[in-house]
Design a protein around this motif. Structure first.
Motif, PDB file in Angstrom:
ATOM      1  N   ALA A 258      -1.353  10.809  -9.213  1.00 22.82           N
ATOM      2  CA  ALA A 258      -0.137   9.999  -9.360  1.00 22.82           C
ATOM      3  C   ALA A 258      -0.155   8.816  -8.402  1.00 22.82           C
ATOM      4  O   ALA A 258       0.215   7.694  -8.777  1.00 22.82           O
ATOM      5  N   ILE A 259      -0.599   9.059  -7.179  1.00 22.80           N
ATOM      6  CA  ILE A 259      -0.667   7.969  -6.192  1.00 22.80           C
ATOM      7  C   ILE A 259      -1.638   6.896  -6.666  1.00 22.80           C
ATOM      8  O   ILE A 259      -1.319   5.701  -6.655  1.00 22.80           O
ATOM      9  N   VAL A 260      -2.825   7.317  -7.083  1.00 24.42           N
ATOM     10  CA  VAL A 260      -3.840   6.369  -7.554  1.00 24.42           C
ATOM     11  C   VAL A 260      -3.338   5.608  -8.786  1.00 24.42           C
ATOM     12  O   VAL A 260      -3.607   4.417  -8.934  1.00 24.42           O
ATOM     13  N   GLY A 261      -2.588   6.283  -9.633  1.00 28.96           N
ATOM     14  CA  GLY A 261      -2.066   5.645 -10.836  1.00 28.96           C
ATOM     15  C   GLY A 261      -0.932   4.674 -10.593  1.00 28.96           C
ATOM     16  O   GLY A 261      -0.604   3.871 -11.459  1.00 28.96           O
ATOM     17  N   HIS A 262      -0.331   4.744  -9.400  1.00 27.37           N
ATOM     18  CA  HIS A 262       0.843   3.895  -9.138  1.00 27.37           C
ATOM     19  C   HIS A 262       0.696   2.988  -7.915  1.00 27.37           C
ATOM     20  O   HIS A 262       1.687   2.455  -7.419  1.00 27.37           O
ATOM     21  N   THR A 263      -0.523   2.819  -7.448  1.00 26.62           N
ATOM     22  CA  THR A 263      -0.711   1.943  -6.299  1.00 26.62           C
ATOM     23  C   THR A 263      -1.982   1.130  -6.488  1.00 26.62           C
ATOM     24  O   THR A 263      -2.809   1.433  -7.344  1.00 26.62           O
ATOM     25  N   THR A 264      -2.131   0.128  -5.658  1.00 24.99           N
ATOM     26  CA  THR A 264      -3.347  -0.686  -5.689  1.00 24.99           C
ATOM     27  C   THR A 264      -4.454   0.058  -4.944  1.00 24.99           C
ATOM     28  O   THR A 264      -4.190   1.017  -4.200  1.00 24.99           O
ATOM     29  N   THR A 265      -5.665  -0.405  -5.126  1.00 24.45           N
ATOM     30  CA  THR A 265      -6.790   0.183  -4.395  1.00 24.45           C
ATOM     31  C   THR A 265      -6.585   0.009  -2.892  1.00 24.45           C
ATOM     32  O   THR A 265      -6.825   0.934  -2.113  1.00 24.45           O
ATOM     33  N   ALA A 266      -6.119  -1.153  -2.487  1.00 28.22           N
ATOM     34  CA  ALA A 266      -5.860  -1.394  -1.061  1.00 28.22           C
ATOM     35  C   ALA A 266      -4.768  -0.449  -0.545  1.00 28.22           C
ATOM     36  O   ALA A 266      -4.862   0.068   0.568  1.00 28.22           O
ATOM     37  N   GLY A 267      -3.745  -0.254  -1.352  1.00 32.68           N
ATOM     38  CA  GLY A 267      -2.686   0.672  -0.965  1.00 32.68           C
ATOM     39  C   GLY A 267      -3.195   2.095  -0.835  1.00 32.68           C
ATOM     40  O   GLY A 267      -2.820   2.832   0.085  1.00 32.68           O
ATOM     41  N   MET A 268      -4.081   2.513  -1.744  1.00 37.13           N
ATOM     42  CA  MET A 268      -4.653   3.854  -1.696  1.00 37.13           C
ATOM     43  C   MET A 268      -5.490   4.025  -0.436  1.00 37.13           C
ATOM     44  O   MET A 268      -5.397   5.035   0.251  1.00 37.13           O
ATOM     45  N   TRP A 269      -6.312   3.017  -0.112  1.00 37.02           N
ATOM     46  CA  TRP A 269      -7.145   3.112   1.091  1.00 37.02           C
ATOM     47  C   TRP A 269      -6.289   3.082   2.361  1.00 37.02           C
ATOM     48  O   TRP A 269      -6.596   3.771   3.341  1.00 37.02           O
ATOM     49  N   SER A 270      -5.220   2.313   2.341  1.00 41.87           N
ATOM     50  CA  SER A 270      -4.308   2.295   3.493  1.00 41.87           C
ATOM     51  C   SER A 270      -3.663   3.662   3.687  1.00 41.87           C
ATOM     52  O   SER A 270      -3.584   4.173   4.812  1.00 41.87           O
ATOM     53  N   LEU A 271      -3.200   4.251   2.591  1.00 43.90           N
ATOM     54  CA  LEU A 271      -2.594   5.578   2.668  1.00 43.90           C
ATOM     55  C   LEU A 271      -3.619   6.618   3.124  1.00 43.90           C
ATOM     56  O   LEU A 271      -3.309   7.487   3.939  1.00 43.90           O
ATOM     57  N   THR A 272      -4.849   6.507   2.636  1.00 43.49           N
ATOM     58  CA  THR A 272      -5.910   7.422   3.065  1.00 43.49           C
ATOM     59  C   THR A 272      -6.125   7.324   4.566  1.00 43.49           C
ATOM     60  O   THR A 272      -6.220   8.349   5.255  1.00 43.49           O
TER      61      THR A 272
END
Length: 170
Positions: A90-104
């Motif tokens: 769900a996170i990957v489906g609703h965020t940008t790649t940069a946002g996903m890496w930031s959250l990671t």
């Protein structure tokens, strides 16, 4: 429950006596698991005609290991893993790649910090995995075992986990 698992759990428990350290581990383990699977959730894979993610494939070996250690705890961790894999998707489906890496990155920092604080501040000793790297995989089993005990299940695990350390007064 295998004798190997009993020995490993008993050793792991010696590093996790303080309730605050245990609480820090609940959050740390969940955050680190999510951080590990989040980037892998970007890659879609088709196996035998079924669509899945690299994250789902990557967790299979460790899930098998947990099932082999203790079927009931492994099954409960499988349920938690499904929830976390779904959250990652769900996170990957609703965020940008940069946002996903930031959250990671945030999850890794908070997850590691909670482990370090738990051990240094509350337990006043080094993490178990420093002495035994296989303890990295025992953390989820320990947390799930504590949950089972709190819910009134698994007295066999309670005997191992709730025993007083040597030299401690009853």
């Amino acid at each position: 429950m295998s004798s190997y698992f009993r020995r490993q759990l008993a050793d792991y428990v010696e590093y996790h006596r303080d309730p605050w350290n245990c609480a820090m581990h609940v959050f740390g383990i969940v955050f680190l698991f999510l951080a590990a699977i989040l980037p892998l959730s970007l890659w879609s894979i088709t196996i035998f005609g079924f669509q899945t993610s690299a994250a789902a494939i990557a967790v299979i070996p460790v899930l098998i290991y947990w099932f082999l250690l203790d079927f009931a705890l492994g099954a409960a961790i499988l349920g938690a893993a499904i929830v976390l894999l779904s959250a990652a998707a769900a996170i990957v489906g609703h965020t940008t790649t940069a946002g996903m890496w930031s959250l990671t990155a945030i999850l890794i920092v908070v997850g590691v910090a909670s482990q370090v604080v738990g051990h240094r501040v509350f337990e006043r000793r080094q993490p178990a995995l420093v002495d035994n790297p296989s303890h990295l995989l025992l953390g989820p089993m320990f947390v799930m075992a504590k949950l089972f005990i709190a819910l009134g299940f698994r007295r066999d695990l309670a005997i191992i986990i709730q025993v007083h350390p040597q030299g401690a007064a009853s």
